[in-house]
Write a protein that holds these residues in place. Sequence first.
Motif, PDB file in Angstrom:
ATOM      1  N   GLY A 175      -5.603   1.016  13.899  1.00 51.86           N
ATOM      2  CA  GLY A 175      -6.755   1.864  13.590  1.00 51.86           C
ATOM      3  C   GLY A 175      -6.981   2.072  12.106  1.00 51.86           C
ATOM      4  O   GLY A 175      -7.995   2.624  11.705  1.00 51.86           O
ATOM      5  N   TRP A 176      -6.032   1.648  11.277  1.00 48.22           N
ATOM      6  CA  TRP A 176      -6.154   1.770   9.832  1.00 48.22           C
ATOM      7  C   TRP A 176      -6.593   0.438   9.246  1.00 48.22           C
ATOM      8  O   TRP A 176      -6.236  -0.617   9.760  1.00 48.22           O
ATOM      9  N   GLN A 177      -7.332   0.500   8.159  1.00 51.57           N
ATOM     10  CA  GLN A 177      -7.879  -0.700   7.534  1.00 51.57           C
ATOM     11  C   GLN A 177      -7.622  -0.659   6.030  1.00 51.57           C
ATOM     12  O   GLN A 177      -7.982   0.302   5.360  1.00 51.57           O
ATOM     13  N   ALA A 178      -6.998  -1.729   5.515  1.00 51.93           N
ATOM     14  CA  ALA A 178      -6.745  -1.808   4.076  1.00 51.93           C
ATOM     15  C   ALA A 178      -8.069  -1.862   3.332  1.00 51.93           C
ATOM     16  O   ALA A 178      -9.059  -2.409   3.836  1.00 51.93           O
ATOM     17  N   GLY A 179      -8.093  -1.266   2.158  1.00 49.37           N
ATOM     18  CA  GLY A 179      -9.305  -1.260   1.346  1.00 49.37           C
ATOM     19  C   GLY A 179      -8.967  -1.393  -0.125  1.00 49.37           C
ATOM     20  O   GLY A 179      -7.802  -1.327  -0.517  1.00 49.37           O
ATOM     21  N   ASP A 180      -9.984  -1.571  -0.914  1.00 50.05           N
ATOM     22  CA  ASP A 180      -9.824  -1.689  -2.362  1.00 50.05           C
ATOM     23  C   ASP A 180      -9.617  -0.282  -2.940  1.00 50.05           C
ATOM     24  O   ASP A 180     -10.483   0.583  -2.789  1.00 50.05           O
ATOM     25  N   PRO A 181      -8.464  -0.039  -3.597  1.00 48.87           N
ATOM     26  CA  PRO A 181      -8.220   1.295  -4.160  1.00 48.87           C
ATOM     27  C   PRO A 181      -9.340   1.781  -5.084  1.00 48.87           C
ATOM     28  O   PRO A 181      -9.689   2.963  -5.064  1.00 48.87           O
ATOM     29  N   ASP A 182      -9.916   0.872  -5.891  1.00 48.08           N
ATOM     30  CA  ASP A 182     -11.018   1.262  -6.778  1.00 48.08           C
ATOM     31  C   ASP A 182     -12.196   1.790  -5.971  1.00 48.08           C
ATOM     32  O   ASP A 182     -12.765   2.835  -6.280  1.00 48.08           O
ATOM     33  N   GLU A 183     -12.581   1.057  -4.930  1.00 49.12           N
ATOM     34  CA  GLU A 183     -13.726   1.445  -4.112  1.00 49.12           C
ATOM     35  C   GLU A 183     -13.468   2.722  -3.323  1.00 49.12           C
ATOM     36  O   GLU A 183     -14.404   3.443  -2.979  1.00 49.12           O
ATOM     37  N   LEU A 184     -12.197   3.001  -3.040  1.00 51.24           N
ATOM     38  CA  LEU A 184     -11.856   4.199  -2.272  1.00 51.24           C
ATOM     39  C   LEU A 184     -11.560   5.393  -3.175  1.00 51.24           C
ATOM     40  O   LEU A 184     -11.103   6.429  -2.713  1.00 51.24           O
ATOM     41  N   SER A 228      -9.357   5.649  -5.680  1.00 48.72           N
ATOM     42  CA  SER A 228      -7.951   5.826  -6.029  1.00 48.72           C
ATOM     43  C   SER A 228      -7.493   4.669  -6.918  1.00 48.72           C
ATOM     44  O   SER A 228      -6.617   3.886  -6.548  1.00 48.72           O
ATOM     45  N   PRO A 229      -8.087   4.561  -8.118  1.00 50.33           N
ATOM     46  CA  PRO A 229      -7.867   3.381  -8.955  1.00 50.33           C
ATOM     47  C   PRO A 229      -6.432   3.168  -9.439  1.00 50.33           C
ATOM     48  O   PRO A 229      -6.073   2.048  -9.777  1.00 50.33           O
ATOM     49  N   ASP A 230      -5.605   4.193  -9.460  1.00 48.77           N
ATOM     50  CA  ASP A 230      -4.234   4.025  -9.919  1.00 48.77           C
ATOM     51  C   ASP A 230      -3.286   3.610  -8.792  1.00 48.77           C
ATOM     52  O   ASP A 230      -2.111   3.352  -9.036  1.00 48.77           O
ATOM     53  N   SER A 231      -3.801   3.560  -7.569  1.00 53.16           N
ATOM     54  CA  SER A 231      -2.965   3.193  -6.430  1.00 53.16           C
ATOM     55  C   SER A 231      -2.781   1.692  -6.348  1.00 53.16           C
ATOM     56  O   SER A 231      -3.671   0.917  -6.676  1.00 53.16           O
ATOM     57  N   ALA A 232      -1.604   1.288  -5.870  1.00 56.27           N
ATOM     58  CA  ALA A 232      -1.322  -0.125  -5.657  1.00 56.27           C
ATOM     59  C   ALA A 232      -1.849  -0.577  -4.300  1.00 56.27           C
ATOM     60  O   ALA A 232      -2.064  -1.765  -4.075  1.00 56.27           O
ATOM     61  N   PHE A 233      -2.062   0.374  -3.389  1.00 58.81           N
ATOM     62  CA  PHE A 233      -2.559   0.066  -2.053  1.00 58.81           C
ATOM     63  C   PHE A 233      -3.324   1.280  -1.549  1.00 58.81           C
ATOM     64  O   PHE A 233      -2.963   2.416  -1.829  1.00 58.81           O
ATOM     65  N   ALA A 234      -4.366   1.011  -0.777  1.00 54.99           N
ATOM     66  CA  ALA A 234      -5.131   2.084  -0.130  1.00 54.99           C
ATOM     67  C   ALA A 234      -5.624   1.598   1.221  1.00 54.99           C
ATOM     68  O   ALA A 234      -5.899   0.408   1.403  1.00 54.99           O
TER      69      ALA A 234
END
Length: 166
Positions: A16-25, A27-33
Amino acid sequence: MVGTLPIPIKFELPEGWQAGDPDELGSPDSAFAAIHPGSWQPGSTANITIDGAYRPDPATLTDIADESVGNIEQVAEPVEVAQRSELGSAEAPGLGQVLKFSAVVDGTARELFQCQIYLSMVDTEDPEQRVVVRLVLTANPEQFRTLMDDFQAFVGSVRAESERDE
């Protein structure tokens, strides 16, 4: 710009979870979102982020968690530490905290909860090389209650990736 982790990790994203681009979400400092599309509500979609850094300083996990509270207080108030507890073992210490705060999203104040898990990983050959990885679930109160089991499963799946895993 998307952040990076100082060590490779592996994990399983719950169904039910979907990986996304941290910048677009946002959270630009994250390595994963990742987001949970099924939790979408106007102005709010639950998300999970991962970030981390080398921490050779003497800061404890509690000190590092307090730094996170201070960072959130720069953009949201009031921030309440609703729960905090030590996790893991002496060899693999961790700390978890649940924060409650109000933030302005799309011009509207929204109540949000964050569960932050801090995992300390020390290089067995060089104990001065400590990495702290932070795993974060951010959601509104209803989403938080619904998705906490997913987040706990996600946290339980996180492992440092060794060369043998490749």
